[in-house]
Design a protein around this motif. Structure first.
Motif, PDB file in Angstrom:
ATOM      1  N   UNK A 214       6.016  24.110   9.067  1.00 33.86           N
ATOM      2  CA  UNK A 214       5.441  22.811   8.695  1.00 33.86           C
ATOM      3  C   UNK A 214       4.840  22.877   7.290  1.00 33.86           C
ATOM      4  N   UNK A 215       4.093  23.932   7.004  1.00 27.45           N
ATOM      5  CA  UNK A 215       3.455  24.046   5.690  1.00 27.45           C
ATOM      6  C   UNK A 215       4.493  24.272   4.589  1.00 27.45           C
ATOM      7  N   UNK A 216       5.562  24.980   4.907  1.00 27.53           N
ATOM      8  CA  UNK A 216       6.658  25.138   3.942  1.00 27.53           C
ATOM      9  C   UNK A 216       7.299  23.778   3.663  1.00 27.53           C
ATOM     10  N   UNK A 217       7.475  22.979   4.734  1.00 25.46           N
ATOM     11  CA  UNK A 217       8.059  21.647   4.576  1.00 25.46           C
ATOM     12  C   UNK A 217       7.168  20.750   3.721  1.00 25.46           C
ATOM     13  N   UNK A 218       5.842  20.889   3.859  1.00 21.11           N
ATOM     14  CA  UNK A 218       4.918  20.141   3.005  1.00 21.11           C
ATOM     15  C   UNK A 218       5.128  20.508   1.536  1.00 21.11           C
ATOM     16  N   UNK A 219       5.224  21.795   1.269  1.00 23.86           N
ATOM     17  CA  UNK A 219       5.399  22.263  -0.121  1.00 23.86           C
ATOM     18  C   UNK A 219       6.763  21.875  -0.680  1.00 23.86           C
ATOM     19  N   UNK A 220       7.772  21.801   0.213  1.00 25.82           N
ATOM     20  CA  UNK A 220       9.142  21.494  -0.221  1.00 25.82           C
ATOM     21  C   UNK A 220       9.451  20.003  -0.239  1.00 25.82           C
ATOM     22  N   UNK A 221       8.462  19.164   0.052  1.00 26.11           N
ATOM     23  CA  UNK A 221       8.691  17.711   0.127  1.00 26.11           C
ATOM     24  C   UNK A 221       9.778  17.347   1.127  1.00 26.11           C
ATOM     25  N   UNK A 222       9.810  18.048   2.227  1.00 28.36           N
ATOM     26  CA  UNK A 222      10.824  17.829   3.254  1.00 28.36           C
ATOM     27  C   UNK A 222      10.689  16.411   3.822  1.00 28.36           C
ATOM     28  N   UNK A 223      11.787  15.651   3.909  1.00 26.54           N
ATOM     29  CA  UNK A 223      11.708  14.292   4.480  1.00 26.54           C
ATOM     30  C   UNK A 223      11.285  14.275   5.947  1.00 26.54           C
ATOM     31  N   UNK A 224      11.299  15.433   6.609  1.00 24.27           N
ATOM     32  CA  UNK A 224      10.857  15.498   8.006  1.00 24.27           C
ATOM     33  C   UNK A 224       9.347  15.319   8.140  1.00 24.27           C
ATOM     34  N   UNK A 225       8.626  15.387   7.024  1.00 26.56           N
ATOM     35  CA  UNK A 225       7.171  15.222   7.042  1.00 26.56           C
ATOM     36  C   UNK A 225       6.826  13.801   6.612  1.00 26.56           C
ATOM     37  N   UNK A 226       6.419  12.988   7.584  1.00 24.95           N
ATOM     38  CA  UNK A 226       6.046  11.596   7.317  1.00 24.95           C
ATOM     39  C   UNK A 226       4.596  11.522   6.833  1.00 24.95           C
ATOM     40  N   UNK A 227       4.212  10.430   6.170  1.00 22.30           N
ATOM     41  CA  UNK A 227       2.822  10.295   5.715  1.00 22.30           C
ATOM     42  C   UNK A 227       1.783  10.477   6.814  1.00 22.30           C
ATOM     43  N   UNK A 228       2.050   9.948   8.021  1.00 24.45           N
ATOM     44  CA  UNK A 228       1.068  10.099   9.102  1.00 24.45           C
ATOM     45  C   UNK A 228       0.825  11.564   9.427  1.00 24.45           C
TER      46      UNK A 228
END
Length: 438
Positions: free
Chosen positions: A188-202
């Motif tokens: 999850x934290x890697x996805x945050x750093x990578x701007x992964x579209x799987x991470x929604x604003x909420x």
């Protein structure tokens, strides 16, 4: 597991209420609390403010108010802050939402116009029908989460807050399913750093809250805190979480009526539901991807209550349709129609028709209040992770892996009150009552 009769920390000091999304629901909630504090309105719909709880046997006649039984924060303890993509302060936002009368809003104007939204984490990739100027920017989603944490700390220090709770009151995001980015905290934290579209604003808000040790509730149907990574983070940080999707209009009616049909073993051929509403929520749900998120939440209720696998003769293959139509003239005053085709003795058909002219934000506001106070209580009791006892407030209640969610409103209320009894060391109420006839 929390032990029966736990030590509950006293709710001393101010409680900060953090709200992503200062729209109709949240401004109705905030203005309502201020009106109630001034004694110009009543907290109708709030279990924490008006509800009672039976203790012991019926013959003991011990029925205190819930807020007298468990130590809850008071309304005077609450301090409000939040984020929104529009720059309107709380008074302006409430006026535009059109839920509350101007005379009431003017009575609390000095208190609520001071509440100005901070820049929001937002992307039209997730809510396609909205766009606003009050939006954060950053090199990646991790930086946005850090900005949210900075907002929280600034709010905490400025208002000398002892504790905080966050409740998502933002718009419904597009339909998403859990994937590899949500499977673990490192992913999850890697996805945050990578701007992964799987991470929604909420999810950015939920992550920021949990990292700061703040309880989080999701009032919308989107995938947010109900992913393995954030559930584990809540456990690790000792933070209570709950969700999702406030149970207000049509689904509230379903969770009242469907248990009655099942209790009487009446069969169901079909349940057709349609709604019209014209607020910001209606505009957002006019987008098919956001509607898909809401539809999944609404459709799950009947299956779980009626349990077709256990009662195939009554509920196998019933038709369940849900429709939502954006109709601007209606504003926040949603209207829901239900046509219910049932059958009884010897298979003879009958019908039930419901026309519910409800006010969405009026029904949702007391839910926000109760969640704030109960989540704060949970944290002061040392409870962490998913709070299934708060299912009473949600269309799609979070639950432990391997369990089915409990949707029956009456079972949910019994679970909630028994949890309060358990925390205070009182006997649980089973309604057996055989001792009265010995």
């Amino acid at each position: 597991m929390v032990k029966k009769g736990v030590k509950i920390e006293t709710p001393s000091g101010k409680l900060g209420v953090l709200i992503p999304g200062l729209g109709a629901v949240s401004t109705t909630f905030i203005a309502g609390v201020e009106a109630i504090k001034k004694k110009i309105a009543q907290p109708v719909g709030s279990l924490t403010q008006l509800g009672t709880i039976r203790l012991g046997k019926r013959t003991e006649r011990r029925v205190p108010k819930i807020h007298d039984f468990v130590p809850l924060a008071t309304l005077n303890d609450l301090v409000f802050g939040g984020w929104d993509i529009y720059e309107d302060n709380c008074y302006e936002g409430a006026s535009k939402a059109g839920v509350l009368e101007k005379t009431l809003l003017d009575a609390v104007r000095p208190e609520i116009e001071k509440i100005k939204p901070w820049k929001a984490v937002f992307s039209q990739d997730y809510v396609k029908r909205l766009q606003g100027p009050n939006v954060k920017s950053g090199k990646n989603k991790m930086e946005l989460a850090e900005q949210v944490m900075d907002d929280i700390e600034r709010f905490r220090k400025t208002n000398n807050l002892s504790r905080l709770v966050m409740v998502w009151c933002g718009s419904t995001e597009i339909y998403m399913q859990p994937g590899p980015a949500h499977a673990s905290l490192p992913a999850f934290e890697k996805a945050l750093r990578d701007n992964d579209p799987a991470i929604a604003p909420s999810m950015v808000y939920a992550y920021a809250a949990l990292c700061k040790g703040i309880p989080f509730a999701n009032g919308a149907p989107n995938l947010t805190v109900d992913v393995p990574a954030l559930i584990q983070l809540a456990q690790d940080k000792g933070v209570p979480i709950c969700g999702k999707d406030f149970k207000t209009g049509q689904t509230l009616m379903k969770t009242i009526l469907a248990p009655g049909l099942k209790a009487r073993m009446l069969g169901l051929n079909g349940w057709f539901s349609t709604n019209i509403l014209g607020n910001r929520d209606g505009e957002v749900l006019d987008d098919p991807e956001s509607f898909k998120t809401k539809e999944e939440s609404k459709l799950s209720v009947l299956d779980q209550i009626l349990q077709p696998a256990l009662y195939p003769d009554l509920y196998k293959d019933f038709t369940h349709k849900v429709r939502i139509h954006y109709y601007p003239p209606r504003g926040d005053n949603k209207e829901g129609w239900d046509n219910i085709d049932i059958y009884g003795w010897l298979g003879y058909p009958m019908q039930i028709k419901i026309n519910f002219l409800c006010r969405d934000s009026i029904l949702a506001a007391p839910i926000v209040l109760d969640l704030v106070l109960f989540l704060d209580l949970a944290q002061r009791c040392g409870m962490k992770g998913i709070q299934e006892w708060l299912s009473f407030y949600f269309k799609s209640p979070m639950h432990a892996a391997g369990l089915y969610p409990e949707h029956d409103l009456f079972i949910q209320l019994m679970k909630l009150k028994n949890t309060l009894r358990y925390l205070k060391g009182e006997d649980l109420i089973t309604h057996l009552g055989m001792e009265y006839y010995d």
